[in-house]
Design a protein around this motif. Structure first.
Motif, short mmCIF file in Angstrom:
data_model
loop_
_atom_site.label_atom_id
_atom_site.label_comp_id
_atom_site.label_asym_id
_atom_site.label_seq_id
_atom_site.Cartn_x
_atom_site.Cartn_y
_atom_site.Cartn_z
N ARG A 181 0.72 -0.79 0.03
CA ARG A 181 0.01 0.04 0.08
C ARG A 181 0.93 1.14 0.35
NH1 ARG A 181 -4.79 0.42 4.33
NH2 ARG A 181 -4.91 -1.51 3.72
N THR A 182 2.48 1.24 0.64
CA THR A 182 3.01 2.57 1.05
C THR A 182 3.52 2.10 -0.69
OG1 THR A 182 4.69 1.23 2.04
CG2 THR A 182 2.38 3.03 3.33
N GLY A 183 4.07 1.46 -1.10
CA GLY A 183 4.32 1.17 -2.26
C GLY A 183 3.97 2.38 -3.67
N ALA A 184 2.32 1.50 -3.60
CA ALA A 184 1.27 2.18 -4.17
C ALA A 184 1.43 3.28 -4.22
CB ALA A 184 0.22 1.53 -4.85
N ALA A 185 0.77 4.09 -3.04
CA ALA A 185 0.93 5.31 -2.27
C ALA A 185 2.03 6.16 -2.79
CB ALA A 185 0.80 5.89 -1.36
N GLY A 186 3.48 5.96 -3.37
CA GLY A 186 4.39 6.34 -3.37
C GLY A 186 4.82 6.51 -5.24
N TRP A 187 4.24 5.32 -5.90
CA TRP A 187 4.13 5.85 -6.69
C TRP A 187 3.28 6.82 -7.58
CZ3 TRP A 187 6.65 3.12 -11.23
CH2 TRP A 187 7.73 2.84 -11.14
N ALA A 188 1.73 6.87 -6.72
CA ALA A 188 0.91 8.08 -7.45
C ALA A 188 1.34 9.39 -7.05
CB ALA A 188 -0.63 7.47 -6.58
N LEU A 189 1.60 8.85 -5.73
CA LEU A 189 2.03 10.21 -5.21
C LEU A 189 3.12 10.92 -6.73
CD1 LEU A 189 2.31 13.14 -3.77
CD2 LEU A 189 3.53 11.90 -2.41
N ALA A 190 4.26 10.68 -6.65
CA ALA A 190 5.38 10.38 -8.13
C ALA A 190 4.74 10.86 -8.94
CB ALA A 190 6.17 9.56 -8.01
N GLY A 191 3.77 9.78 -9.98
CA GLY A 191 2.94 10.68 -10.76
C GLY A 191 2.36 12.16 -11.91
#
Length: 296
Positions: free
Chosen positions: A185-195
């Protein structure tokens, strides 16, 4: 003197835009250990959505769709291609990102074609002058938006449970997992934020100096890589400072290119990487990076 101040102002505003992109590199790297070389294509995809939709939806709603679209694309890349590979083989994941970047850029280039797609931004080519210093409105607004975004990021990572969870996962993933933090979940949130950050920066990159969306926008976004490396692979503050340094150096190199003609043409495109190399020779971990910029 006025000309120098103008170049410095342009450099600082450009640096804040590059800082937004560089922070995205840092967030992905610290949350999942991936060198996200597809970041430029994600940026271009978000801005392309704005260019396609602004006539029917209006600029602001189209910008929201573009930002969310870039965030979703980044999450899909992580979920489908990266999530089960990064931990076991980060080198292969980095090479995979190069392949994803080529595929996305090829498809977006086909869709954009040879035309320059207008973005529909309301600020257009207007400029603002203060004390003789002239700055395009797009760059002035970009600087203000970037400062607000950086403030929100500080609040997210320092004051919210989700941000603390992301920081904990980046610092020690195994311990964070034992404490109940879901790394996926934290990894997905990081990628979403970066995008999302990439799309915000891309909107302003597509507004000045050449307004409109072209495939070369993805290449322009890679000027943030020296900012990322310069600041340190794992430092958000370093990414912002690195962006400011690269932005100012680039603006000065472009502004005084005629005086530096003996160094050749296109100096502004080369100097960020030259500065990056010089700093890394003295400090291999970057200005703010840890001695070992790896995720444990």
């Amino acid at each position: 003197m006025t000309y120098l101040l103008t170049q410095l102002a342009n450099g600082l505003s450009l640096g804040l835009i590059l800082g937004l992109i560089a922070v995205g590199f840092v967030i992905v790297f610290t949350s999942t250990g991936v060198l996200n070389f597809a970041h430029g294509s994600v940026l271009l995809a978000g801005v392309y959505l704005v260019a396609v939709l602004h006539e029917s939806l209006g600029f602001w709603f189209a910008a929201l769709v573009g930002i969310l679209g870039a965030a979703l694309l980044a999450v899909l890349i992580n979920a489908v291609l990266v999530r089960n590979l990064a931990e076991s083989n980060p080198g292969t994941a980095a090479i995979l990102m190069l392949g994803v970047d080529i595929l996305l850029l090829t498809e977006l280039t086909r869709r954009i074609g040879s035309d320059v797609k207008p973005l529909g931004a309301p600020w257009g080519a207007d400029v603002v002058s203060v004390g003789g210093v002239t700055l395009p409105w797009s760059r002035a607004i970009a600087a203000a938006v970037a400062l607000v975004v950086f403030g929100l990021l500080w609040y997210l990572f320092a004051r919210t449970s989700a941000g603390v969870a992301m920081r904990a996962a980046a610092a020690d993933g195994d311990t964070a997992a034992l404490m109940g933090i879901r790394l996926s979940r934290t990894g997905a949130a990081g990628w979403a934020l970066a995008g999302a950050l990439a799309a915000v920066a891309g909107i302003f990159l597509a507004s000045f100096p050449a307004p409109g969306v072209t495939p070369t926008l993805a290449v322009s976004a890679f000027a943030a890589i020296p900012a990322w490396v310069l600041g340190g692979f794992d430092s958000v503050v370093g990414a912002i400072v690195g962006g400011l340094v690269i932005g100012v150096v680039t603006a000065l190199a472009v502004g005084y290119e005629s005086e530096l003609h003996f160094l050749g043409r296109g100096l502004g495109e080369v100097v960020p990487y030259a500065v990056m190399i010089l700093v890394l020779l003295v400090r291999p971990s970057g200005l703010f990076g840890g001695k070992e910029a790896v995720r444990v």
